[in-house]
Structures are given as structure tokens and as C-alpha cells.
Design a protein around this motif. Structure first.
Motif, PDB file in Angstrom:
ATOM      1  N   LEU A 205       9.927  -0.985   2.996  1.00 35.83           N
ATOM      2  CA  LEU A 205      10.407  -2.225   3.707  1.00 35.83           C
ATOM      3  C   LEU A 205      10.935  -2.025   5.116  1.00 35.83           C
ATOM      4  N   GLY A 206      11.722  -1.099   4.945  1.00 39.11           N
ATOM      5  CA  GLY A 206      12.616  -0.552   6.373  1.00 39.11           C
ATOM      6  C   GLY A 206      11.611  -0.043   7.393  1.00 39.11           C
ATOM      7  N   VAL A 207      10.724   0.743   6.975  1.00 38.65           N
ATOM      8  CA  VAL A 207       9.636   1.225   7.850  1.00 38.65           C
ATOM      9  C   VAL A 207       8.912   0.257   8.705  1.00 38.65           C
TER      10      VAL A 207
ATOM     11  N   ALA B  74       1.057  -1.317  -0.047  1.00 41.06           N
ATOM     12  CA  ALA B  74      -0.244   0.018  -0.114  1.00 41.06           C
ATOM     13  C   ALA B  74       0.895   1.252  -0.023  1.00 41.06           C
ATOM     14  N   ILE B  75       1.897   1.470   0.968  1.00 42.04           N
ATOM     15  CA  ILE B  75       2.893   2.431   0.932  1.00 42.04           C
ATOM     16  C   ILE B  75       3.383   2.746  -0.488  1.00 42.04           C
TER      17      ILE B  75
ATOM     18  N   LEU C  18       9.461  -2.968   8.637  1.00 37.12           N
ATOM     19  CA  LEU C  18      10.166  -4.012   9.483  1.00 37.12           C
ATOM     20  C   LEU C  18      10.616  -3.456  10.755  1.00 37.12           C
TER      21      LEU C  18
ATOM     22  N   LYS D  93       0.496   3.764  -2.675  1.00 33.13           N
ATOM     23  CA  LYS D  93      -0.458   4.867  -2.902  1.00 33.13           C
ATOM     24  C   LYS D  93       0.566   6.309  -2.432  1.00 33.13           C
ATOM     25  N   SER D  94       1.860   5.993  -2.033  1.00 37.24           N
ATOM     26  CA  SER D  94       2.657   7.322  -2.047  1.00 37.24           C
ATOM     27  C   SER D  94       3.941   7.149  -2.953  1.00 37.24           C
ATOM     28  N   LEU D  95       4.690   8.330  -2.745  1.00 39.66           N
ATOM     29  CA  LEU D  95       5.896   8.648  -3.720  1.00 39.66           C
ATOM     30  C   LEU D  95       7.229   7.494  -2.891  1.00 39.66           C
ATOM     31  N   ILE D  96       6.977   7.041  -1.564  1.00 41.25           N
ATOM     32  CA  ILE D  96       7.939   6.064  -0.893  1.00 41.25           C
ATOM     33  C   ILE D  96       8.273   5.043  -1.794  1.00 41.25           C
ATOM     34  N   LYS D  97       9.654   4.805  -1.673  1.00 41.67           N
ATOM     35  CA  LYS D  97      10.105   3.547  -2.550  1.00 41.67           C
ATOM     36  C   LYS D  97      10.195   2.533  -1.884  1.00 41.67           C
TER      37      LYS D  97
ATOM     38  N   ASP E  67      12.473   0.235  -0.859  1.00 41.07           N
ATOM     39  CA  ASP E  67      13.444  -0.276   0.239  1.00 41.07           C
ATOM     40  C   ASP E  67      12.911   0.672   1.202  1.00 41.07           C
ATOM     41  N   THR E  68      12.595   1.927   1.183  1.00 33.95           N
ATOM     42  CA  THR E  68      12.041   2.708   2.553  1.00 33.95           C
ATOM     43  C   THR E  68      10.730   1.850   3.062  1.00 33.95           C
TER      44      THR E  68
END
Lengths: 365, 367
Positions: A95-97, A82-83, A99, A86-90, A92-93
């Protein structure tokens, strides 16, 4: 170091085999789809699920903990997708968030559980590092059933999965739903990770999702053989790991398994048919043969200005045409009967050399 | 000083130190590298611990930072060998390093306090017990001084190389052509991440530092498109996590660092949902509005084209029948068009106003 074969070891071996089979399969999907770090994220995201399942039920029934971990894993994966969408976040970011936040939340719950007096030492923290020795026969039954399910789904959906991995658009034109296959694969991945958690633990589970297929990919380019090899790698390192850790005092199973599978990958990286060593040897061989051919063509170009094509030339002249040939190269050509040594440092083409040189020049033009 | 206040100060220091390089990691799509570094740093600490037998030495920090950088170099070597993809290369090295570290501890550490749990979870609550005492004077907790020192390193690197980093992040080719060496910037940043992970290692643990490196900048990224503001926002968000996290942990009697991550996650979720510029609620609302506006224009065109047709074309039923709109949506469109003064409603039949005709003509000619 003595080899002990007793009840916990047998249980451990069976468990490691089951995990090996499932992680070998799922590893291929994740690595080929370039989503191998998803395994890492799911493994971490499962922790709060396990804790909540325990807090709700207050017993360490493996089925309940499995369920909790599974639900948390699915929620984590859905959130990651979803992230990303629905947003501009890539990726790997995202995943990191997920996780780290899920794991942090899990830690908070874990510390709370440990302070509940009735909970005693529940052994929930075995999920952090895993412990093959703590597995029970009932755990194995559950793992066995789930592994069987994963193998069955893979066999049933083989061509759809293959299509999804290699050519998604083609799959869609054939009328298959990309979404459904994607969901199935996420389902399988989460299941596999949850199965493995108890043996290798949260942190090292990601290695079992990445390493087997990464190693297998270096030997085999076809999906079928690659998957079989990947299963062989992970199963054998699992079994070996259980044996090693049971024969050495205080050696945890998970890290041993991970070290063995990583060693397999590094050996593959260097020595497989597509590996670095073969590649290096090949490139050295190619360089050498190009230099040999260059000497021949240069000598031929020089000799063409004379009536006699076997007219010898000084090595200095070759230098002027671009780099002095090493003596060993000249000697090799001499041994092959392509050139002859006229005087010191003066070389000419033999008849065989002339025909070879013309052949080479014709190939180039 | 009050220990809780000290915990909050250390928490804020960690969050600020982590957030500064975190911004660039996110923008360079290397967020997972922090995960890899924070795990492999553990191996450096363990190896150095075995060779010097103490946990209180600056050498430990040096060795651990070097291991972090070594992980980056090794991972990049694997990627450039073209034998595996980026994600696989990242995910291959750090579990191995971590596994080796745990095997070493289990075999050789014996009863010495180098706990696996502590390595992963960390416990900021113990930080105030380690005092920095010189000549009998108590200068506060040692963790505060270490984090403060690392904060200065990170800030000075980002400050001095700000424009180079910015360029190397957004346009590496241009940076290289201007001889700004993106490679150097890359390793400088990796150095910052490594030393942050090392410093925060026994305070918040190896996984939770990842939350503080990635999540506050990711939250800030959802709120702004300006790098300066993003960095400042990420620091503010990080400190909020530290303060609220400590309060939450005290209330729930749980791990403080875990609570900090939980707060970070909640803040991220809030930004994801409600960000005024990029939140999904805002996007959803805008989409709804656009759909309504477009449908109202469609309605005017429909009416305009059927000006002389039979009465059914002007009826409410027509919208459901011909336009395939649901009843509730048709009502919404009608009320929107009425409000905008496109149409008039007369005993269940509607008619274009002169303004509506104008709008319809304009829309047709624009398309």
C-alpha cells in the motif's frame, strides 16, 4: 458567522449528500474487510490518472478527469494485489509503495502541467484539498449517476457482498465467484473515492472511507443497520461541513467535514453502547458486586464454625481472609438488610444474608 | 558549490536517513505508520509556528517530532481499546490531525508563508537558497546540515541497538523474555521515523518522504534475505533515486521530489519483475521448467506402463489424446525428453531408451 444559502452552498450540500451516501456504503466494506487503508492508497494513486487525462486532452472536462482517475485507481489496486500475491511483501508495504510512488509521479506531472502556459491555472490542484465550491452542475450530474449505480449494485448484490465480507469460504461453497465479488467491490471503492476527491481532496478522502463505518460499528453489529447509520454519519457531517465552511471566511470544506466525522467517531468510541465509558462503568459495577458477594461468603464461612449462623465477626478476621472490605461496602450490605452491625467493627449475617450467601456458594460449586 | 550538486547531496542525505529506519518498518509490518506520522507532523509544525511565530527554530522540530510520537501513542491506544482494527486506527488519527492543521492555517496564517502545497509536495529545488551562514562564512545549505544531523541520530540509534532491534523485529517474544524491551525499541524506531519526517518536511514534503522511507527498503527486500545487506542495498537504491530523480526532473522540468519517487517506483518495479531470487519473471521461468520436467517424467512412465500395448500408445497423437496436452506443449515435452535421452524417435513413434526405463522405474518407486 451567518448562514448563507446560495447557489454554491446548495450545490455543495447536494454533492456532500451524494458523497456521504456512497462513502457510507463503501466504508462498511473496507472497514469490515480490514482494508480501510486501501482507500488512502487509491485516493493518492488517482492523481497521476487525473494529470495524464488532462495532458492527453488539454481540457478540464470532468468526465475525462474522472475516467483518468478511475483507471489509475484500478491500476493501483491491481498492482497492490499483484505485489501482495506474487511476492513476499506484506499488504501495508505494498500500500505504502503504490500510494507514495503514484502520488510522486502525479506530483511530477502536476508541476509540468502548471508550467504549460496554455493550461493556465487549471484548478487541478483542487484535487489535493478539494473544494466543494468549485463544483458545477455537470459535476453533480455525473456524481449523481455514479452514486445511483453504487447504491443499485449494493442492493442487487446484498447477500453476495454480505457473504464475501463475513464468510468467504461459505460463499464459495454456494457456487459464487469470490473473485467477481471482490472485483465488484474494488470497482465500487475506486468509484466512491473518485467521486469524493473533488470535494474533500486526496489526503482527506481516506477519512471518509474509514470513519463512517468505524463509528457505526460501535453502535450496530448487524450489517444493514450499520450501513444505514454509517450513511447517516457521513451524510450529516458532509452537509454540516458545507454549511460551516460556507459561513466562515476562507474555511476549506474537506478538513471541516473530516473534523466533524472524526468527532462523531470519538463520541461513539466513548459513549456508544459498546463504547469505552459504558464498558468502564460496567466493569466498575461488576467489580463492586463481586466484592460485595465476597464479603457475604466470607462472613458465612466464618459463621459456619459457630452454632449460630448470624454470629458476628470482627472486621480484622475478614482482612485475614483476603483484603479488608471498605466501610461503604459494608454499609451498603447493611442497607440491603443482608448483614447487621453488632459492635464497632463487628459484623454478622442476617437471615436474609445467610440465605443469600448459601445461594451464592451453591452457584459457585 | 553548484546548486544542482547541492540538491543531489541533500537528496542522497534524505534518502539515506529515510531508508535506515524504513527497513525495520517494513519488516515489522508498520509501513503505513510512516504515512500517518508524516501527515500528523504537520500539525506539530503549525501549532508551534503559531506560538513562536517563526519557521526557523529548533523548537519547531521538537514539537513536530513530539506530535509524530503522539500519533503513534494515540493510534496504539485505539488499537488496544479493541474497538477498532489496526488499519482503521491508523487511518483515523492522521487525517484528523492533518485536517486540523489545514483549518488552523486557513484561519490564522494569513499571508505568512506556510503553504499547504509546500507541505504536501515540498520543493527540494529551494533548499540551496536557505544558507547556513555563521560570522559571514557560508557553510552550505541549512537543509544539508539538518538532514546530516538527523542522519547521525538515526544511524547511531540503529547502530547501538542493532541486535536488540533485530531480535525485537523477528522474535518479539524472545526479546521480551531477554528483557530487551520491544516497547522501547518500538518507540525508538518511531522517534527516528518522526524526526526523519520532520527534517524532510520542507525538502520533499509529507507524502513523498513516505516513498523514500518505504520504497527503497521494499526494493531491497525483494533482492536479499540478509538484514545487513538489505540496509546497505536500500541506502544505495535511495541514493540512486536521488541522483537519477534530479536528472529526470531537470530533463522534464518538473518537481524534483516527484521525480525521485517516480525513479523509486521504477526501481521497485524492476526488482519486482527481475529479481534473481524473488522476481516474478524468475518464478515464472522456474515454474515452466518444473512443469516441463514433470511432464517428461510422466511421459516416461506412460511409455513404461504401455511397453507391450498397441502402437498408438507410442504415437504423438496419443499425447494429445490421452495426456490432454496441447500440440505445442507435447512437442516441447518430446524435445525435452529427447534432449535428456529418455526416448528415441523412430518414424513418428517414440520408444524409451534403457536410461528412460531406468528413470521411469525410479520415478515410480519414489512416489
Amino acid at each position: 458567522m451567518t448562514l448563507i444559502i446560495d447557489y454554491p452552498v446548495i450545490i455543495g450540500v447536494v454533492g456532500a449528500t451524494l458523497i456521504g451516501i456512497t462513502s457510507g456504503i463503501v466504508s462498511c466494506y473496507c472497514v469490515l474487510k480490514e482494508q480501510s487503508l486501501l482507500g488512502d492508497a487509491i485516493a493518492h494513486a488517482a492523481l497521476p490518472g487525473i494529470c495524464i487525462a488532462f495532458l492527453l486532452s488539454f481540457n478540464k472536462n470532468p468526465l475525462l478527469l474522472f475516467l483518468g482517475a478511475f483507471v489509475a485507481g484500478i491500476i493501483g489496486t491491481v498492482l497492490i494485489n499483484a505485489i501482495i500475491q506474487k511476492s513476499l511483501i506484506k499488504q501495508d508495504t505494498a500500500l505504502g509503495v503504490i500510494l507514495s510512488v503514484f502520488f510522486g509521479f502525479g506530483t511530477l506531472l502536476l508541476t509540468m502541467i502548471q508550467k504549460i502556459p496554455t493550461a493556465r491555472q487549471t484548478g487541478l490542484d483542487t484535487y489535493l484539498f478539494g473544494s466543494a465550491a468549485s463544483m458545477l452542475t455537470s459535476d453533480l450530474m455525473l456524481m449523481g449517476v455514479l452514486s445511483l449505480g453504487i447504491v443499485a449494485v449494493t442492493l442487487l448484490l446484498w447477500k453476495e457482498i454480505k457473504g464475501y465480507i463475513f464468510d468467504c469460504n461459505f460463499l464459495k461453497t454456494q457456487g459464487f465467484s469470490k473473485k467477481n465479488i471482490e472485483l465488484t467491490l474494488i470497482f465500487l471503492t475506486v468509484l466512491t473515492i473518485i467521486i469524493g476527491l473533488q470535494t474533500v481532496g486526496v489526503i482527506l478522502m481516506s477519512a471518509l472511507i474509514i470513519a463512517p463505518a468505524t463509528g457505526a460499528k460501535l453502535w450496530q453489529k448487524k450489517l444493514g443497520p450499520m450501513m444505514i447509520l454509517s450513511i447517516i454519519f457521513s451524510t450529516s457531517s458532509g452537509i454540516l461541513g458545507v454549511f460551516v465552511s460556507s459561513s466562515v471566511d476562507r474555511l476549506p470544506t474537506g478538513p471541516v467535514i473530516v473534523t466533524i466525522i472524526s468527532a462523531i467517531v470519538f463520541i461513539s468510541l466513548f459513549f456508544s453502547p459498546h463504547g469505552l465509558v459504558i464498558q468502564w462503568v460496567q466493569s466498575q459495577y461488576n467489580k463492586r458486586s463481586i466484592r460485595l458477594e465476597t464479603i457475604l461468603t466470607h462472613l458465612y464461612t466464618l459463621a459456619k464454625t459457630h452454632d449460630d449462623l448470624s454470629h458476628p465477626h470482627d472486621i480484622q478476621t475478614l482482612t485475614a481472609l483476603g483484603g479488608a472490605p471498605a466501610l461503604s461496602l459494608l454499609q451498603k450490605l447493611e442497607k440491603e438488610g443482608l448483614i447487621y452491625c453488632h459492635k464497632n467493627n463487628s459484623w454478622g449475617l442476617t437471615d436474609a444474608g445467610v440465605s443469600k450467601a448459601t445461594q451464592l456458594l451453591h452457584r459457585e460449586s | 558549490m553548484n546548486p544542482i550538486l547541492e540538491i543531489i547531496i541533500i537528496g542522497c542525505l534524505v534518502a539515506t536517513t529515510a531508508a535506515i529506519p524504513g527497513n525495520f518498518l517494513i519488516l515489522r509490518n508498520m509501513a503505513m505508520m510512516s504515512d500517518a506520522i508524516s501527515h500528523s507532523v504537520f500539525l506539530g509544525i503549525v501549532l508551534m509556528f503559531f506560538s513562536i511565530k517563526t519557521l526557523h527554530s529548533p523548537l519547531l522540530i521538537v514539537a513536530a517530532t513530539a506530535t509524530g510520537l503522539f500519533t503513534v501513542v494515540l493510534t496504539e491506544a485505539l488499537i488496544s481499546s479493541k474497538k477498532m482494527k489496526k488499519d482503521a486506527a491508523i487511518g483515523l488519527i492522521f487525517p484528523l490531525f492533518f485536517a486540523i492543521a489545514i483549518i488552523l492555517i486557513s484561519q490564522f496564517a494569513g499571508n505568512i508563508h506556510l503553504d499547504q502545497d509546500a507541505a504536501i509536495l515540498g520543493e527540494i529545488a529551494f533548499a540551496p537558497f536557505n544558507r547556513f551562514i555563521v560570522g559571514g562564512i557560508d557553510f552550505g545549505p541549512i537543509g544539508m546540515w539538518i538532514m546530516g544531523f538527523i542522519l547521525i541520530i538515526n544511524t547511531s540509534f540503529i547502530w547501538t541497538c542493532y541486535k536488540e532491534l533485530k531480535l525485537a523485529t523477528f522474535d518479539p517474544a524472545l526479546a521480551a523474555s531477554m528483557k530487551l524491551s520491544p516497547k522501547l525499541m518500538h518507540y525508538g524506531l518511531m522517534f527516528c521515523v518522526s524526526i526523519t519526517c520532520v527534517g524532510a518536511f520542507d525538502i520533499v514534503g509529507s507524502i513523498l518522504i513516505v516513498a523514500l522511507i518505504i520504497t527503497p527498503p521494499a526494493t531491497a527486500y525483494l533482492l536479499t534475505r540478509n538484514l545487513n545487506i538489505m540496509i546497505i542495498l536500500s541506502i544505495i537504491i535511495g541514493c540512486t533515486c536521488a541522483i537519477l530523480g534530479t536528472i529526470l526532473a531537470l530533463a522534464m522540468d518538473g518537481s524534483i521530489s516527484g521525480a525521485m519517487c517516480t525513479v523509486a517506483g521504477v526501481l521497485f518495479l524492476l526488482a519486482f519483475l527481475f529479481s534473481p531470487s524473488h522476481g516474478i519473471i524468475q518464478k515464472f521461468y522456474i515454474q515452466k521448467q518444473q512443469k516441463l520436467k514433470f511432464s517428461a517424467l510422466l511421459l516416461t512412465i506412460q511409455c513404461f506402463n504401455h511397453q507391450n500395448s498397441n502402437a498408438f500408445e507410442y504415437s504423438f497423437e496419443n499425447l494429445i489424446d490421452h495426456m490432454r496436452w496441447s500440440e505445442s506443449f507435447a512437442k516441447k515435452v518430446l524435445s525435452y525428453a529427447l534432449e535428456k535421452n529418455y526416448i528415441l524417435l523412430k518414424n513418428n513413434h517414440y520408444k524409451l531408451t534403457s536410461y528412460g526405463i531406468e528413470v521411469a522405474k525410479q520415478t515410480i518407486s519414489a512416489s
